[in-house]
Design a protein around this motif. Sequence first.
Motif, PDB file in Angstrom:
ATOM      1  N   VAL A 342       0.841  -1.193   0.000  1.00 25.44           N
ATOM      2  CA  VAL A 342       0.000   0.000   0.000  1.00 25.44           C
ATOM      3  C   VAL A 342       0.876   1.243   0.000  1.00 25.44           C
ATOM      4  O   VAL A 342       1.795   1.372   0.817  1.00 25.44           O
ATOM      5  N   VAL A 343       0.621   2.147  -0.932  1.00 20.19           N
ATOM      6  CA  VAL A 343       1.322   3.428  -0.969  1.00 20.19           C
ATOM      7  C   VAL A 343       0.288   4.537  -1.126  1.00 20.19           C
ATOM      8  O   VAL A 343      -0.833   4.303  -1.585  1.00 20.19           O
ATOM      9  N   CYS A 344       0.677   5.736  -0.742  1.00 20.74           N
ATOM     10  CA  CYS A 344      -0.258   6.863  -0.787  1.00 20.74           C
ATOM     11  C   CYS A 344      -0.536   7.280  -2.242  1.00 20.74           C
ATOM     12  O   CYS A 344       0.214   6.950  -3.157  1.00 20.74           O
ATOM     13  N   GLU A 345      -1.621   8.023  -2.431  1.00 21.66           N
ATOM     14  CA  GLU A 345      -2.023   8.452  -3.774  1.00 21.66           C
ATOM     15  C   GLU A 345      -0.956   9.314  -4.438  1.00 21.66           C
ATOM     16  O   GLU A 345      -0.710   9.197  -5.642  1.00 21.66           O
ATOM     17  N   GLU A 346      -0.307  10.161  -3.642  1.00 23.11           N
ATOM     18  CA  GLU A 346       0.731  11.027  -4.199  1.00 23.11           C
ATOM     19  C   GLU A 346       1.893  10.195  -4.730  1.00 23.11           C
ATOM     20  O   GLU A 346       2.454  10.489  -5.793  1.00 23.11           O
ATOM     21  N   ALA A 347       2.239   9.120  -4.011  1.00 27.56           N
ATOM     22  CA  ALA A 347       3.336   8.250  -4.458  1.00 27.56           C
ATOM     23  C   ALA A 347       2.957   7.518  -5.743  1.00 27.56           C
ATOM     24  O   ALA A 347       3.791   7.335  -6.638  1.00 27.56           O
ATOM     25  N   ILE A 348       1.698   7.116  -5.853  1.00 29.34           N
ATOM     26  CA  ILE A 348       1.237   6.443  -7.072  1.00 29.34           C
ATOM     27  C   ILE A 348       1.395   7.369  -8.276  1.00 29.34           C
ATOM     28  O   ILE A 348       1.854   6.960  -9.348  1.00 29.34           O
ATOM     29  N   ARG A 359       1.797  -2.038 -11.482  1.00 25.78           N
ATOM     30  CA  ARG A 359       0.375  -2.201 -11.826  1.00 25.78           C
ATOM     31  C   ARG A 359      -0.438  -2.210 -10.546  1.00 25.78           C
ATOM     32  O   ARG A 359       0.036  -2.606  -9.480  1.00 25.78           O
ATOM     33  N   ASN A 360      -1.680  -1.769 -10.671  1.00 24.04           N
ATOM     34  CA  ASN A 360      -2.579  -1.712  -9.529  1.00 24.04           C
ATOM     35  C   ASN A 360      -3.137  -3.106  -9.257  1.00 24.04           C
ATOM     36  O   ASN A 360      -3.648  -3.770 -10.158  1.00 24.04           O
ATOM     37  N   ASN A 361      -3.030  -3.553  -8.004  1.00 26.47           N
ATOM     38  CA  ASN A 361      -3.504  -4.891  -7.628  1.00 26.47           C
ATOM     39  C   ASN A 361      -4.751  -4.828  -6.765  1.00 26.47           C
ATOM     40  O   ASN A 361      -5.027  -5.730  -5.986  1.00 26.47           O
ATOM     41  N   GLY A 362      -5.523  -3.746  -6.890  1.00 26.05           N
ATOM     42  CA  GLY A 362      -6.781  -3.636  -6.163  1.00 26.05           C
ATOM     43  C   GLY A 362      -6.626  -3.024  -4.786  1.00 26.05           C
ATOM     44  O   GLY A 362      -5.537  -2.654  -4.358  1.00 26.05           O
ATOM     45  N   LYS A 363      -7.762  -2.939  -4.105  1.00 32.60           N
ATOM     46  CA  LYS A 363      -7.797  -2.313  -2.790  1.00 32.60           C
ATOM     47  C   LYS A 363      -7.266  -3.260  -1.709  1.00 32.60           C
ATOM     48  O   LYS A 363      -7.482  -4.466  -1.752  1.00 32.60           O
ATOM     49  N   SER A 364      -6.593  -2.672  -0.753  1.00 34.15           N
ATOM     50  CA  SER A 364      -6.168  -3.448   0.417  1.00 34.15           C
ATOM     51  C   SER A 364      -7.347  -3.575   1.364  1.00 34.15           C
ATOM     52  O   SER A 364      -8.136  -2.654   1.526  1.00 34.15           O
ATOM     53  N   CYS A 365      -7.465  -4.718   2.011  1.00 38.96           N
ATOM     54  CA  CYS A 365      -8.570  -4.953   2.959  1.00 38.96           C
ATOM     55  C   CYS A 365      -8.081  -4.913   4.406  1.00 38.96           C
ATOM     56  O   CYS A 365      -8.820  -5.246   5.318  1.00 38.96           O
ATOM     57  N   TYR A 366      -6.812  -4.517   4.615  1.00 39.82           N
ATOM     58  CA  TYR A 366      -6.255  -4.556   5.957  1.00 39.82           C
ATOM     59  C   TYR A 366      -6.158  -3.143   6.515  1.00 39.82           C
ATOM     60  O   TYR A 366      -5.212  -2.411   6.260  1.00 39.82           O
ATOM     61  N   HIS A 367      -7.149  -2.734   7.292  1.00 41.28           N
ATOM     62  CA  HIS A 367      -7.199  -1.439   7.972  1.00 41.28           C
ATOM     63  C   HIS A 367      -7.171  -0.242   7.015  1.00 41.28           C
ATOM     64  O   HIS A 367      -6.985   0.888   7.443  1.00 41.28           O
ATOM     65  N   THR A 368      -7.322  -0.463   5.717  1.00 43.28           N
ATOM     66  CA  THR A 368      -7.306   0.651   4.781  1.00 43.28           C
ATOM     67  C   THR A 368      -7.930   0.224   3.466  1.00 43.28           C
ATOM     68  O   THR A 368      -7.963  -0.967   3.143  1.00 43.28           O
ATOM     69  N   LEU A 369      -8.422   1.178   2.711  1.00 41.55           N
ATOM     70  CA  LEU A 369      -8.981   0.901   1.392  1.00 41.55           C
ATOM     71  C   LEU A 369      -8.085   1.465   0.296  1.00 41.55           C
ATOM     72  O   LEU A 369      -8.518   1.662  -0.833  1.00 41.55           O
ATOM     73  N   LYS A 370      -6.822   1.714   0.615  1.00 37.57           N
ATOM     74  CA  LYS A 370      -5.896   2.248  -0.383  1.00 37.57           C
ATOM     75  C   LYS A 370      -5.485   1.168  -1.364  1.00 37.57           C
ATOM     76  O   LYS A 370      -5.618  -0.029  -1.111  1.00 37.57           O
ATOM     77  N   ASP A 371      -4.955   1.622  -2.499  1.00 41.31           N
ATOM     78  CA  ASP A 371      -4.561   0.691  -3.559  1.00 41.31           C
ATOM     79  C   ASP A 371      -3.242  -0.004  -3.234  1.00 41.31           C
ATOM     80  O   ASP A 371      -2.323   0.570  -2.650  1.00 41.31           O
ATOM     81  N   ARG A 372      -3.172  -1.282  -3.658  1.00 38.76           N
ATOM     82  CA  ARG A 372      -1.917  -2.036  -3.581  1.00 38.76           C
ATOM     83  C   ARG A 372      -1.198  -1.913  -4.929  1.00 38.76           C
ATOM     84  O   ARG A 372      -1.802  -2.116  -5.975  1.00 38.76           O
ATOM     85  N   MET A 373       0.075  -1.629  -4.893  1.00 38.06           N
ATOM     86  CA  MET A 373       0.861  -1.490  -6.116  1.00 38.06           C
ATOM     87  C   MET A 373       1.872  -2.625  -6.214  1.00 38.06           C
ATOM     88  O   MET A 373       2.669  -2.852  -5.305  1.00 38.06           O
TER      89      MET A 373
END
Length: 433
Positions: A342-348, A359-373
Motif C-alpha cells: 500500500v502506498v499513498c495516492e501522491e506516491a502512485i 500495476r494496480n492490484n486492487g484495494k487493500s482490505c487490511y485497515h485501509t482501502l488504499k490501492d496495492r501497487m
Amino acid sequence: MKIYQKENVFDATMKRIKFAFDNFDNIYVSFSGGKDSGLLLNMVLDYKRKHNIKKKIGVFHQDFESQYQLTTEYVTKMFDDNIDDIEPYWVCLPMGSRCAVSNFQMYWYPWDDKKKDLWVREMPNRPYIINMENNPIDTYKYKMAQEDLYMAFGKWFAKTHAGTTICMVGIRADESINRFRAYANTRKTLMKDSQWTTKMGENFYNAYPLYDWTTKDVWVANGKMGYEYNRIYDLFYRAGLSINQMRVSSPYHENAKESLNLYRVLEPSTWIKVVSRVNGANFAAIYGSTKIMGVGKITLPKGHTWRSYVKFLLATLPEGIRRNYINKFKTSIRFWWKKGGVVCEEAIKELEKCNYKVRNNGKSCYHTLKDRMVFLGTPDNTDDIKSTIDIPSWKRMAVCILRNDHLCKYMGFSQTKKQTMRERELIEKYKSL
C-alpha cells in the motif's frame, strides 16, 4: 507539564499507580536505570510511602554489563537507599542481546560466564545480585534472548507470589511505534478496561503508567519533585545533546550505536573495555554516524549499480549472516512482485510520472482501502520518489547491510513469531562459541 483530560500527566499517573495498588496483590517495577523507569520507580515509592503501604514492591533490574559507571552508581543507590521498601532483583545472567555494531555476530552475551576476562565491569557485589551461582529463576534458560529473560522473570515472579501481579514499565508512546503499539493494541486483554494495561499471563499484567508523557514532562517532574536520577544525563547535556537524544541503553544496540563514541568522551576508562567487548564496536564508534554505516547521504561506489553493490556486500559476509539478508530480501521481492504494498495516492502519481513498471492490484482490505501497487521488477533506487520511503529498491537493501540492520527494519520488516523461534534456535546452537 502536559495536560491530560483536565489534569496534568503527573496527577493522572498517580491515579494509575493507585489503580495498581487497589487491584493487584503484587507490584514490581522494571527498572533499567534510565530516566523513564527511574521516574516511575520514584513515583511508585512516593505513593507507597505517602499512603503508608507496608508491603514491599519488587524492583527488577536487567543488567546488560556494558554500561556507564554512572548508571551502575545510580542503580546501586536506588536499590540501597530504598531497600526497606523493595524486594530487590538485580539480574546479571547471560542473555542474548542484539548486536548492531558488527556484521559478524547478530548477538552478544552480557555476563557470559565463558568470557569473564572480557567483562566490561566486575560482577556487582550486593547480597541481592542474581547470577549463575545463585539463580532462583527456574524459568530462565541459559543464554536466552534478553526479551525472553524479561518475560521469564515476570512469569517466575507471578508464580512465586500469591494473587495477582502487575509489572510497571516506564515506556512512553511517543518514543517509538512499537512502544505506542504496546499501549494502543486493541486486541489485548486489559484489566478493567484500562488501556494502559496488558495481560501477559495468568494473574499477570504489564502496565504503562507513563504512556502519555513527553521527555520534557519527565525532566519537569524530576526537577519539581527533587527525585534522584542518573547523573549521566548531566554529562549528556554538557556534551551538547538535546533531551531527546539522550539514551541509556546497550552501546551495541541499533538505537545506541550512533552515540557509542560518547563513551570515549564521557567515561574513557569504560570506553576501553566497551570497544574490546564486542567485535566491531570500535569501528561503529568511529563511523557509526557516517555513510560508511548507512547514515546520511549514501553514494554508490564507482562502477556499481545498487543491485551489483548489494551482491558485493553480501559476498563479504559470513554464511549465516548472508543467508539471513538473502531470505529477507527474497521475502520483500516476492511481496512487492506478487501481492503488492500500500502506498499513498501522491506516491502512485509519482511512480506513474517517472515511468516505474507497476500495476494496480486492487484495494487493500487490511485497515485501509488504499490501492496495492505491484512492482514488475525491483528498482535500483527510488531517489526520485519524494512522497514516501516505503518503496522497494536495491538501495534500501544495501542500506540494511551497511547499518548491520539484521532485522531489515529499514525495509519495513518486524520480527515474526517464526523468526523469533528461529532466533532462539540459533542462540541455543551457537551459545557455546
